[in-house]
Motif scaffolding. Structure first.
Motif, PDB file in Angstrom:
ATOM      1  N   ARG A  41       2.175   4.743  -6.027  1.00 20.14           N
ATOM      2  CA  ARG A  41       1.612   4.751  -4.667  1.00 20.14           C
ATOM      3  C   ARG A  41       2.428   5.601  -3.712  1.00 20.14           C
ATOM      4  NH1 ARG A  41       0.113  -1.640  -4.428  1.00 20.14           N
ATOM      5  NH2 ARG A  41      -1.676  -1.506  -5.818  1.00 20.14           N
ATOM      6  N   LEU A  79      -3.591  -6.434  -2.536  1.00 19.28           N
ATOM      7  CA  LEU A  79      -4.505  -5.554  -1.812  1.00 19.28           C
ATOM      8  C   LEU A  79      -5.915  -5.724  -2.359  1.00 19.28           C
ATOM      9  CD1 LEU A  79      -2.207  -2.471  -1.907  1.00 19.28           C
ATOM     10  CD2 LEU A  79      -3.098  -3.458   0.180  1.00 19.28           C
ATOM     11  N   GLN A  80      -6.868  -5.618  -1.470  1.00 16.56           N
ATOM     12  CA  GLN A  80      -8.250  -5.736  -1.936  1.00 16.56           C
ATOM     13  C   GLN A  80      -9.090  -4.577  -1.435  1.00 16.56           C
ATOM     14  OE1 GLN A  80      -9.673  -9.591  -0.949  1.00 16.56           O
ATOM     15  NE2 GLN A  80      -8.376 -10.530  -2.496  1.00 16.56           N
ATOM     16  N   LEU A 123       0.830  -1.207   0.000  1.00 12.84           N
ATOM     17  CA  LEU A 123       0.000   0.000   0.000  1.00 12.84           C
ATOM     18  C   LEU A 123       0.863   1.256   0.000  1.00 12.84           C
ATOM     19  CD1 LEU A 123      -3.034   0.771   0.196  1.00 12.84           C
ATOM     20  CD2 LEU A 123      -2.658   1.115   2.627  1.00 12.84           C
ATOM     21  N   ILE A 171      -5.124  -0.198  -6.930  1.00 15.41           N
ATOM     22  CA  ILE A 171      -5.358  -1.503  -6.311  1.00 15.41           C
ATOM     23  C   ILE A 171      -6.302  -2.278  -7.218  1.00 15.41           C
ATOM     24  CG2 ILE A 171      -6.439  -2.667  -4.326  1.00 15.41           C
ATOM     25  CD1 ILE A 171      -5.477  -0.259  -2.634  1.00 15.41           C
ATOM     26  N   GLU A 172      -7.217  -1.516  -7.827  1.00 14.24           N
ATOM     27  CA  GLU A 172      -8.082  -2.081  -8.866  1.00 14.24           C
ATOM     28  C   GLU A 172      -7.849  -1.281 -10.145  1.00 14.24           C
ATOM     29  OE1 GLU A 172      -9.996  -4.623  -8.498  1.00 14.24           O
ATOM     30  OE2 GLU A 172     -10.336  -4.818  -6.332  1.00 14.24           O
ATOM     31  N   SER A 192     -15.202   3.180  -1.865  1.00 10.30           N
ATOM     32  CA  SER A 192     -13.918   2.482  -1.715  1.00 10.30           C
ATOM     33  C   SER A 192     -13.351   2.093  -3.068  1.00 10.30           C
ATOM     34  CB  SER A 192     -14.090   1.232  -0.864  1.00 10.30           C
ATOM     35  OG  SER A 192     -14.455   1.593   0.431  1.00 10.30           O
ATOM     36  N   THR A 193     -14.230   1.659  -3.966  1.00  7.16           N
ATOM     37  CA  THR A 193     -13.762   1.275  -5.306  1.00  7.16           C
ATOM     38  C   THR A 193     -13.088   2.463  -5.984  1.00  7.16           C
ATOM     39  OG1 THR A 193     -15.553  -0.311  -5.479  1.00  7.16           O
ATOM     40  CG2 THR A 193     -14.484   0.350  -7.520  1.00  7.16           C
ATOM     41  N   MET A 246      -5.546   4.392  -6.321  1.00  5.14           N
ATOM     42  CA  MET A 246      -4.351   3.724  -5.775  1.00  5.14           C
ATOM     43  C   MET A 246      -3.842   2.613  -6.675  1.00  5.14           C
ATOM     44  SD  MET A 246      -3.221   5.092  -3.203  1.00  5.14           S
ATOM     45  CE  MET A 246      -2.110   3.926  -2.401  1.00  5.14           C
ATOM     46  N   PHE A 264      -6.444   3.996   5.103  1.00  2.00           N
ATOM     47  CA  PHE A 264      -7.470   3.013   4.781  1.00  2.00           C
ATOM     48  C   PHE A 264      -7.896   2.295   6.052  1.00  2.00           C
ATOM     49  CE2 PHE A 264      -7.115   1.854  -0.008  1.00  2.00           C
ATOM     50  CZ  PHE A 264      -7.463   3.157  -0.323  1.00  2.00           C
ATOM     51  N   LYS A 270      -9.720   2.883  -4.580  1.00  2.99           N
ATOM     52  CA  LYS A 270      -8.817   1.807  -5.019  1.00  2.99           C
ATOM     53  C   LYS A 270      -8.353   2.031  -6.452  1.00  2.99           C
ATOM     54  CE  LYS A 270     -10.807  -1.705  -2.047  1.00  2.99           C
ATOM     55  NZ  LYS A 270     -11.790  -2.799  -2.078  1.00  2.99           N
ATOM     56  N   ASP A 272     -10.198   6.794   3.584  1.00  3.41           N
ATOM     57  CA  ASP A 272     -11.440   6.040   3.448  1.00  3.41           C
ATOM     58  C   ASP A 272     -12.044   5.859   4.841  1.00  3.41           C
ATOM     59  OD1 ASP A 272     -13.487   4.602   2.467  1.00  3.41           O
ATOM     60  OD2 ASP A 272     -12.322   2.834   1.888  1.00  3.41           O
TER      61      ASP A 272
END
Lengths: 341, 223
Positions: B79, A340-341, A249, B52-53, B43-44, B50, B86, B47, B163
């Protein structure tokens, strides 16, 4: 609280947007100098940190290290055994003899001239000429068959030339001597040539068999150690899952996350190798006194050998490499999977 | 740092549309709140910023760079420029407050001198200077949240994402935390805070982006 002021125009960034349509570009913030000193310091820190972690779980670490040590000391011990067998034969400094049994119908003069001819060869030290009569005398003395021999109508023994090669017989010179024997066998006057090193040939075969055996066992056990290290490291990664996630992260590269685990594998390898060396040294010391008695019985001038310094360093290097490779395989897969999720 | 979403959609493999046709532009130095019911896609959205997704449709520009052009190996460096608070990736309890906050610096290879200075500066900002040697476990919930914030800002990021940073804090602590974000914003950091605490958001008087079932239904007014 007032709304933030309108941002000033940023022509450079607008340009950047356009640039991205023209071709691949690297964002400016990615270009950073490589600081080698810092890199070394980081590695040093990881080396210490991973060792501290190992000590932090003494029981688990010791068990893993001992499994590695036992797995490594078996091939190591076999290696030492093989080395000793080889050194016995190496120190056997014995003059080998090739006995040439000449055809019985050969005249003495021809045999003598052959003897001189052979003696002048570069690879022959000397040739002993044993006439039929001498041969008979030797035979009578050594076998105790005088009576039987005396009943024979004539001397059945051939002229024998005892060729003493310059090379001392041992495992290294054996092929050379065998070549010489084959050459002499090819001479028209020679009915049969015999190299009195059959035992050595057998030993050579056994040693080459033993070598292959040791290689096969070593390969299997190296694979076992790889799996042990891999599994241990995989569990270590799993137990530090939260840490891996937080590191991802805050922008840690996979290679950065991997590093402490590689060092952990390194330590497992080195410590396992060290214990294996100790095991082998201890084992050699334990068998040394019966071995010494055995050697005394054979009056052989050789000493039992164990691991020497070079071999210990080699063993540690190999085990460290196995540790790093084993953890590399486990960690690379696993860290990629933790996302990460 | 400025962020621009252009008709961004995110469909998860399960077929669930978390975000669809989301467009907004967060300017350099701006502060905004992201609100919406739980599951609305807050959150999506974070992400996606970031990485992350990855979005399934549309374009996300960060300082003019299309995130789709960044490969896997660029993600860590991306990042490092973003500070995040978070909910579910919080503190590590096997190390001191200091080492928790120092993590982003260590990861990007700062030397010890600088790390020490920056960590103390960050802890000073969140009012925890005296507690660097403690284990975060020994601190209260509000203090732990502030450690997380210190960790997010220690790298001097140009963008701060949070978040639900006040998720389980009482109102007084919540507004303290929000004031902290405002202070960082004042020195030029772009701040985006996701929160469902509408009353608190309204009091802060900043731009509010509202998501409803993955769509941007309100952009601009105070909630």
């Amino acid at each position: 609280m007032a709304r933030p002021p309108q941002p000033p125009p940023r022509p450079a960034q607008r340009g950047a947007t356009r640039q991205s349509q023209n071709g691949p570009k690297k964002p400016a913030w990615r270009t950073q100098g490589f600081d080698f000193k810092l890199y070394l310091r980081q590695h040093q820190a990881f080396l210490v940190e991973s060792f501290t972690r190992l000590i932090g779980h003494p029981l688990a670490s010791i068990m893993t290290i001992m499994v590695i040590a036992i797995s490594l000391s078996l091939p190591g011990g076999l290696f030492v055994l093989l080395k000793n067998v080889q050194s016995v034969t190496d120190q056997w400094e014995q003059q080998s003899i090739i006995s040439l049994y000449l055809f019985p119908n050969l005249e003495d003069t021809e045999a003598l001239s052959l003897s001189h001819q052979l003696a002048s060869r570069a690879d022959v030290a000397s040739v002993e000429y044993i006439s039929k009569e001498e041969g008979l005398r030797y035979f009578e003395q050594s076998s105790g068959y005088e009576q039987i021999m005396s009943t024979l109508p004539e001397n059945p023994l051939p002229i024998v030339l005892k060729v003493i090669p310059k090379a001392i017989v041992d495992l290294n010179t054996l092929p050379e001597l065998q070549g010489l024997r084959d050459q002499l066998q090819g001479l028209p006057q020679v009915e049969h040539a015999q190299l009195d090193a059959e035992w050595l040939q057998r030993l050579a075969t056994m040693i080459s068999f033993g070598q292959r055996f040791v290689y096969a066992i070593s390969a299997l056990l190296v694979i076992a150690v790889l799996l042990i290290v891999g599994n241990t490291i995989r569990m270590a990664v799993e137990s530090r899952r939260d840490e891996v996630l937080v590191m991802k992260l805050v922008g840690a590269t996979n290679s950065y996350i991997r590093r402490p685990f590689l060092y952990m594998g390194f330590w497992f390898g080195v410590l396992g190798g060290l214990c294996a060396c100790l095991c082998i040294l201890l084992l050699s010391w334990w068998v040394s006194s019966p071995a010494a008695r055995l050697i005394e019985l054979y009056h052989a001038g050789f000493e039992l050998q164990s691991f020497n310094a070079v071999e210990i360093i080699l063993c540690l290097t190999i085990s460290a490499m196995i540790g790093v490779i084993g953890s590399w395989v486990a960690v690379s897969r696993h860290i990629r999977d933790i996302e990460l999720q | 740092m400025e962020i621009e979403f252009q008709r961004v959609g995110k469909k998860y493999e399960s077929g669930h549309d978390a975000l669809s046709q989301v467009s907004f532009h967060l300017r350099q130095g701006e502060m905004a709140f992201l609100t919406g019911h739980s599951g609305a896609g807050k959150s999506t959205l974070m992400k996606l910023i970031m990485m992350i997704e990855r979005q399934t449709t549309g374009q996300i520009l960060v300082d003019g760079v299309d995130l789709r052009t960044l490969g896997k190996h660029a993600i860590p460096y991306h990042r490092r420029r973003v500070g995040v608070v978070f909910q579910n990736h919080q503190l590590l309890f096997d190390r001191s407050v200091f080492h928790n906050v120092a993590l982003p610096l260590q990861v990007s290879g700062a030397d010890d001198d600088q790390t020490g200075k920056r960590v103390r500066a960050a802890l000073d900002k969140v009012g925890l200077l005296g507690k660097e040697k403690l284990n975060p476990m020994a601190l209260s919930g509000g203090e732990q949240q502030r450690i997380g914030i210190a960790r997010a800002v220690v790298n001097k990021p140009q963008l701060l994402l949070a978040d639900e940073p006040t998720g389980n804090l009482d109102p007084r602590l919540s507004s303290e935390i929000m004031n902290l974000f405002q202070e960082f914003n004042r020195v030029g950091v772009t701040v985006l805070v996701a929160s469902h605490d509408l009353a608190l958001v309204a009091r802060m008087r900043h731009r509010v982006l509202t998501l409803n079932q993955g769509r941007m239904v309100n952009d601009g007014g105070f909630a």
